[in-house]
Write an enzyme that holds these catalytic residues in place. Structure first.
Site: not given
Length: 477
Positions: A154, A284
């Site tokens: 999870h 970026s």
């Protein structure tokens, strides 16, 4: 020839798929395969007694690849029929064979059989690249077979595993994909020489009612192209379910790629494992410090595209009326090539990524150190009981210390001080914390599982793909 920058060109060809795969679905490959199909049909018909001259065969054989595409386009504009356009174009090049090209055949003789031939070659290329990915992941798994890392369920901290064991989970899915591709290759049938509605009536007429010669013709042409299996029955086309099965096999590869690359993207955020990052690569345009997982992101993007394509062949197959309808053609011309091109592009990226994954052991160790104290509490409890402690008293103390340590982490952003708290508690004075907190005590059989997986599952694959693996440099990006 200069590229026309005014029109759309598929990014699958320009940015993703290999030249080898793009050429498989190019016009030259398609239409030269049509000509080979016409040649082998004529050769088999001649051998079985039809009045076909050797000079006709010879002239056809000389003009298998010199296709005049401009002339074919003019013919198609005139006839509005692509197969007949290429029949006429071939006949112009091999004029002696004019009368016997496409004899007894229907359009699907060349269209369907060529598609099966090309898809077989494309699947073989996919299989080879899968073998490279499997090999590289197994090498990575072997290298890090014993490196403990925090497991996640999870996406919450769970029992420890190893970096190598996690890699086998990725690898095993690609193994299953390769097995599926191999099954498709082993069972892929040739459409064969079946005639207009699959009854072979035209060929029966050509051979004066000889059933045996019609059957021999079917087998001879299939054999000429290396097919041991032929569709047991067909309408005008081979069963479009075959397309569904093949594209589903490709979609399965996309599933595996998406899962692994999502995992790598999550681990990159944790700074535990990263895809390769080139020396001059820019992460970026705005944030100069960033190392975005662009390869894995590109893979997941392409994978979603392939998964979306998987429904289309199923819908097409279900829409085929009776012996055939033509609403399959335009769909197949797009879906089948693009599924192969996209998966080829995915594998090109994965070969690059799996060959140069970057691991940060100190970051991994730091994360283990932050979480292991909580996971080790049961072992600490047992050790304290063994040296004379009261189980219930010790359990309550661990509970209280754990909650206090958790509060330090969650409320104040401090480090996990549970072990320091327990060491300071007289009831745990005799516990050997260093021994208990050794991460290797919590990885179970993970290293041995890696060894067993490589020996029993991967090694036989690598033996079967020795030749393809030797071509790794050609398959890389």
């Amino acid at each position: 020839m200069k590229k026309n920058k005014d029109v759309f060109v598929s990014p699958l060809v320009e940015r993703n798929a290999s030249k080898e795969m793009a050429e498989l679905f190019g016009a030259q490959k398609k239409f030269s395969t049509w000509r080979r199909l016409w040649l082998e049909l004529a050769k088999a018909q001649k051998k079985l007694g039809l009045d076909i001259k050797q000079n006709q065969i010879s002239q056809m054989a000389k003009h298998l690849d010199d296709i005049d595409f401009k002339k074919a386009a003019r013919y198609e504009k005139q006839f509005r029929h692509d197969v007949m356009a290429h029949v006429y174009t071939f006949a112009d090049a091999a004029s002696k064979a004019d009368a016997i090209i496409h004899l007894g055949a229907t359009s699907c003789y060349v269209g369907d059989n060529a598609d099966l031939i090309i898809m077989r070659e494309a699947l073989q290329l996919i299989a080879a690249k899968l073998a490279v990915v499997i090999n590289q992941l197994s090498n990575f798994a072997k290298k890090y077979r014993s490196l403990p890392t925090l497991g996640f369920t999870h996406f919450q901290p769970a029992q420890l595993t190893t970096v190598g064991k996690r890699a086998t989970l990725w690898c095993y899915e690609f193994v299953m994909d390769l097995q599926e591709v191999e099954h498709r290759l082993e069972t892929l049938p040739f459409r064969g020489v079946k005639g207009t509605t699959g009854t072979q009536a035209s060929y029966l007429e050509l051979f004066d009612g000889s059933y045996s010669k019609v059957k021999q013709l079917d087998k001879a042409v299939a054999s000429a192209f290396g097919f041991s299996k032929i569709c047991a029955v067909t309408g005008q086309t081979y069963q479009r379910k075959i397309d569904t099965l093949i594209v589903n096999s490709l979609a399965s590869i996309a599933q595996s790629a998406h899962k692994m690359c999502n995992d790598i993207r999550l681990l990159a955020n944790l700074k535990e494992i990263e895809e390769p990052f080139e020396k001059s690569q820019i992460g970026s345009s705005a944030m100069a410090y960033k190392r975005n997982p662009m390869r894995c992101e590109r893979t997941t993007a392409l994978s979603r595209f392939v998964l979306s394509l998987a429904t289309s062949p199923a819908m097409t197959a279900s829409e085929q009326w009776l012996e055939r309808t033509l609403d399959d053609s335009a769909n197949r011309r797009i879906v089948i090539p693009e599924a192969f091109l996209a998966v080829d592009g995915i594998l090109q990226i994965l070969i690059n990524v799996t060959g140069s994954l970057v691991v940060y052991p100190k970051v991994i160790a730091a994360r283990i150190a932050a979480e292991l104290p909580f996971m080790a509490t049961e072992n600490i409890l047992m050790a304290a009981v063994k040296v004379g402690g009261n189980r219930q008293v010790l359990h309550e103390k661990i509970r209280l210390h754990s909650h206090a340590a958790a509060a330090q982490v969650k409320k104040f952003g401090k480090s996990n001080d549970l072990i320091d708290r327990l060491k300071a508690d007289i009831d745990f004075a005799k516990v050997d914390f260093e021994k208990i907190l050794d991460p290797n005590k919590y990885i179970g059989r993970a290293p041995q599982q890696v060894d067993e997986f490589i020996k029993s599952v991967v090694t036989p694959i690598l033996r079967n793909y020795r030749k393809e693996l030797s071509r790794k440099a050609e398959l890389n990006v």
